[in-house]
Structure formats: structure tokens, C-alpha cells
Design a protein around this motif. Structure first.
Motif, PDB file in Angstrom:
ATOM      1  N   PRO A   9      -1.738   3.597   1.982  1.00 53.10           N
ATOM      2  CA  PRO A   9      -2.836   2.951   2.929  1.00 53.10           C
ATOM      3  C   PRO A   9      -3.149   1.527   2.013  1.00 53.10           C
ATOM      4  N   ALA A  10      -3.766   0.789   2.815  1.00 54.40           N
ATOM      5  CA  ALA A  10      -4.174  -0.386   2.397  1.00 54.40           C
ATOM      6  C   ALA A  10      -4.996  -0.204   1.087  1.00 54.40           C
ATOM      7  N   PRO A  11      -5.150  -0.881   0.211  1.00 57.60           N
ATOM      8  CA  PRO A  11      -5.907  -0.403  -1.136  1.00 57.60           C
ATOM      9  C   PRO A  11      -7.422  -0.562  -0.808  1.00 57.60           C
ATOM     10  N   ASP A  12      -7.866  -1.209   0.436  1.00 54.93           N
ATOM     11  CA  ASP A  12      -9.421  -1.269   0.541  1.00 54.93           C
ATOM     12  C   ASP A  12      -9.646  -0.038   1.675  1.00 54.93           C
ATOM     13  N   GLU A  17      -3.495   4.995   8.160  1.00 53.28           N
ATOM     14  CA  GLU A  17      -3.229   5.028   9.554  1.00 53.28           C
ATOM     15  C   GLU A  17      -1.796   4.992   9.980  1.00 53.28           C
ATOM     16  N   ASP A  18      -0.856   4.883   8.950  1.00 52.08           N
ATOM     17  CA  ASP A  18       0.428   4.819   9.082  1.00 52.08           C
ATOM     18  C   ASP A  18       1.129   6.535   8.760  1.00 52.08           C
ATOM     19  N   THR A  19       2.084   6.718   9.113  1.00 51.40           N
ATOM     20  CA  THR A  19       2.831   7.868   8.907  1.00 51.40           C
ATOM     21  C   THR A  19       4.344   7.598   9.064  1.00 51.40           C
ATOM     22  N   ALA A  20       4.888   8.546   8.285  1.00 52.24           N
ATOM     23  CA  ALA A  20       6.429   8.727   8.548  1.00 52.24           C
ATOM     24  C   ALA A  20       6.939   9.974   8.447  1.00 52.24           C
ATOM     25  N   PHE A  21       7.974  10.438   9.104  1.00 57.32           N
ATOM     26  CA  PHE A  21       8.426  11.774   8.974  1.00 57.32           C
ATOM     27  C   PHE A  21      10.014  11.777   9.041  1.00 57.32           C
ATOM     28  N   HIS A  22      10.562  12.799   8.597  1.00 63.93           N
ATOM     29  CA  HIS A  22      12.145  13.303   8.835  1.00 63.93           C
ATOM     30  C   HIS A  22      12.111  14.713   9.097  1.00 63.93           C
ATOM     31  N   ARG A 249       2.306  -5.547  -1.839  1.00 60.12           N
ATOM     32  CA  ARG A 249       0.702  -5.547  -2.442  1.00 60.12           C
ATOM     33  C   ARG A 249       0.796  -6.957  -3.336  1.00 60.12           C
ATOM     34  N   ARG A 250       1.709  -7.192  -4.035  1.00 64.63           N
ATOM     35  CA  ARG A 250       1.622  -8.314  -5.075  1.00 64.63           C
ATOM     36  C   ARG A 250       1.566  -9.634  -4.286  1.00 64.63           C
ATOM     37  N   GLN A 268      -5.173  -6.985   3.867  1.00 63.00           N
ATOM     38  CA  GLN A 268      -4.180  -6.030   3.395  1.00 63.00           C
ATOM     39  C   GLN A 268      -3.988  -4.850   4.611  1.00 63.00           C
ATOM     40  N   ASP A 269      -2.870  -4.400   4.756  1.00 61.06           N
ATOM     41  CA  ASP A 269      -2.516  -3.595   5.598  1.00 61.06           C
ATOM     42  C   ASP A 269      -1.773  -2.033   4.998  1.00 61.06           C
ATOM     43  N   ASP A 270      -1.876  -0.997   5.708  1.00 64.51           N
ATOM     44  CA  ASP A 270      -1.280   0.175   5.521  1.00 64.51           C
ATOM     45  C   ASP A 270       0.193  -0.120   5.581  1.00 64.51           C
ATOM     46  N   ALA A 271       1.098   0.301   4.644  1.00 68.48           N
ATOM     47  CA  ALA A 271       2.623   0.039   4.448  1.00 68.48           C
ATOM     48  C   ALA A 271       3.185   1.212   4.557  1.00 68.48           C
TER      49      ALA A 271
END
Length: 283
Positions: A9-12, A17-22, A249-250, A268-271
Motif C-alpha cells: 500500500p501507499a505509505p499514507d 487497494e491493489d492485489t496480485a495472485f497466481h 517509493r524513493r 503516493q500510490d499502492d504498487a
């Protein structure tokens, strides 16, 4: 197919609100669509809930022996999430929770993909590196920016709130409509308007690597211009998805409040990034 992924998630933010799956032959990344504060969504659930439910239903269907198309899989998963609301939400509200989606699947000798809204798929096949994304959303945003220029008034002021309401009312008129853009929300038919295609997994033109990215990671190329797509794919391959998120993030921190980056609503955004690497075995 070997798969590595990371999501943060974004630091703030307290919730991702992102997700990943396999799951079996399928890999996916999803990015929940955040409604600005004060916009009525008609739903008691939030984007994080939506992406969790949608990815869970996609994962359940992925290992099926007789798999439908990726569009069929996504449409069925969207319909299942409709039922998960259990009749308590106004799913006709255009601001109902939604997500952008990138799915890939390795079956036999083909690498299939589906892209809905502004997720990005970076594919190395043969000697080429291609970046694929659904540009209908960015085209709509560009047109909205032309028609509704941002006022000079500060955020929270009556003038700014009036502009925000007009901007989003127009945006929602263009959501999941011909001539607008398509996103996964409560409309299963949206899945059939996604970008789809496939690449071979064998031979001189076969897929070697592929990265699925939410816009919280693709921003390194298309927003901040820190590298090109080939360099991004190399960096994820060499250092891993976690490391590329830390580079994001940097970069975000170096831009301070986000001025001049095109990020209007959040600095900043979820990544999320997923990396698929192919060996001699395409499975």
C-alpha cells in the motif's frame, strides 16, 4: 512459468487497494479504483474489499481443466462479486467499487493476456520488449482535463468542490460506455471490452519474460520517466518486484508533494508488480 510478485500500500494508507495472485496457469494484478472523499458510491464496501473478492473468484476458476476465455473468466468473477454484495448495495451507482485488471495465462504453446483500464503488461518475446495498456482511460482523462480545467482555488474550497463534482459526474457518464472507457465494477459485460491477445511461448518469437504492473509501478516509466520498459523489466528480473516498489517509493519522495507529476488526487500510490519467467517448460 515461474512467478514472483509483490504488492504494497501507499505509505499514507492503512489498507492496500491493489492485489496480485497466481493460481494454476493464471496470474493477475488488480488495482482498486479510489473514489475521492465525499463521493457517494452507493456501497458499504470499499475498493480493497472489491479487489480481494474479485481476485478470489478468479483464483478459484483458474485451475479448471476446461478453462473458458480470460474474458469469460473475468465476466463470471464480476458476476460472483455482484452476489457477494448480497443485495445491500446500489450496484447501479456509477461510483460503485471497481478495479483495473491485468490477467495472463500460460496454456499449451500460448501466453494469453487481458488488460482492462490502466494496468500495464510488459512482454519480452523474441528480441522485442512491448508495453501493452488500455489507453481508453487516459484518453478520457485527457478530454476531461480539457473540458474541466483545475481551478486555482485550494482543495476543500467551495469552488474546488464544485469543480470536483462536475469532473466526476462527467467521468462517470463515460464509465463502461461505448466511446468512454471500461473497468471491472458491477457490469460483467465490461470484461468483453478488455484488450486481449496472445503470444507464443516457444520458438524464436516465444515469450521469455512478462511483468504485470499497476500504475503505482508503471509510473516509473510513463509518469516519472526514470527508465524505459526494457530497463524496468530488467530491473524487476534482476532485483525482484519488492525492490522495484522501493525504487518507486524513493522516486515519489523525491517529487515532494507530487507537483508536476500529473498525480492530482494522491502523491503516493499502492504498487503491485508480478514477474513471469519462462523456462523450456511453458506450463
Amino acid at each position: 512459468m515461474q512467478v514472483r510478485f509483490a504488492s504494497e500500500p501507499a505509505p499514507d494508507r492503512q489498507e492496500n487497494e491493489d492485489t496480485a495472485f497466481h493460481a494454476g496457469p493464471m496470474v493477475g494484478v488488480l488495482d482498486g479504483v479510489t473514489a475521492p472523499e465525499g463521493v457517494n458510491t452507493g456501497c458499504r464496501h470499499n475498493p480493497a474489499w472489491y479487489v480481494r473478492r474479485l481476485s478470489a473468484h478468479l483464483s478459484e476458476a483458474a485451475p479448471a481443466a476446461t478453462a473458458p476465455s480470460l474474458g469469460d473468466s473475468l465476466a463470471a468473477a464480476i458476476d460472483m462479486v455482484r452476489r457477494d454484495h448480497d443485495g445491500h448495495c446500489d450496484l447501479g451507482n456509477p461510483a460503485t467499487p471497481a478495479a483495473t485488471v491485468c490477467l495472463v495465462r500460460s496454456t499449451g504453446n500460448r501466453f494469453e493476456y487481458l488488460i482492462l483500464s490502466d494496468t500495464t503488461l510488459v512482454v519480452e518475446h523474441g528480441d522485442d520488449v512491448l508495453a501493452l495498456t488500455d489507453r481508453r482511460f487516459s484518453d478520457v482523462v485527457a478530454e476531461l482535463d480539457r473540458l474541466h480545467p483545475v481551478p486555482g482555488a485550494p482543495m476543500g474550497s467551495p469552488e474546488f468542490l464544485s469543480w470536483r463534482d462536475a469532473y466526476f459526474a462527467h467521468k462517470y457518464q463515460l464509465t463502461n460506455t461505448a466511446g468512454g472507457y471500461w473497468v471491472a465494477n458491477s457490469v460483467p459485460d465490461a470484461a468483453y471490452h478488455a484488450m486481449t491477445g496472445s503470444f507464443p511461448t516457444r520458438g524464436a518469437d516465444g515469450v521469455r519474460r512478462a511483468a504485470l504492473l499497476t500504475d503505482g509501478v508503471s509510473c516509473l516509466v510513463d509518469l516519472y520517466r526514470r527508465m524505459d520498459w526494457a530497463a524496468l523489466l530488467d530491473a524487476i528480473s534482476r532485483h525482484g518486484p519488492d525492490a522495484i516498489i522501493q525504487q518507486v517509493r524513493r522516486t515519489e519522495e523525491s517529487h515532494g508533494n507530487g507537483a508536476g507529476t500529473g498525480r492530482r488526487w494522491k502523491r503516493q500510490d499502492d504498487a503491485t508488480a508480478a514477474l513471469c519467467t519462462f523456462t523450456d517448460d511453458p506450463g
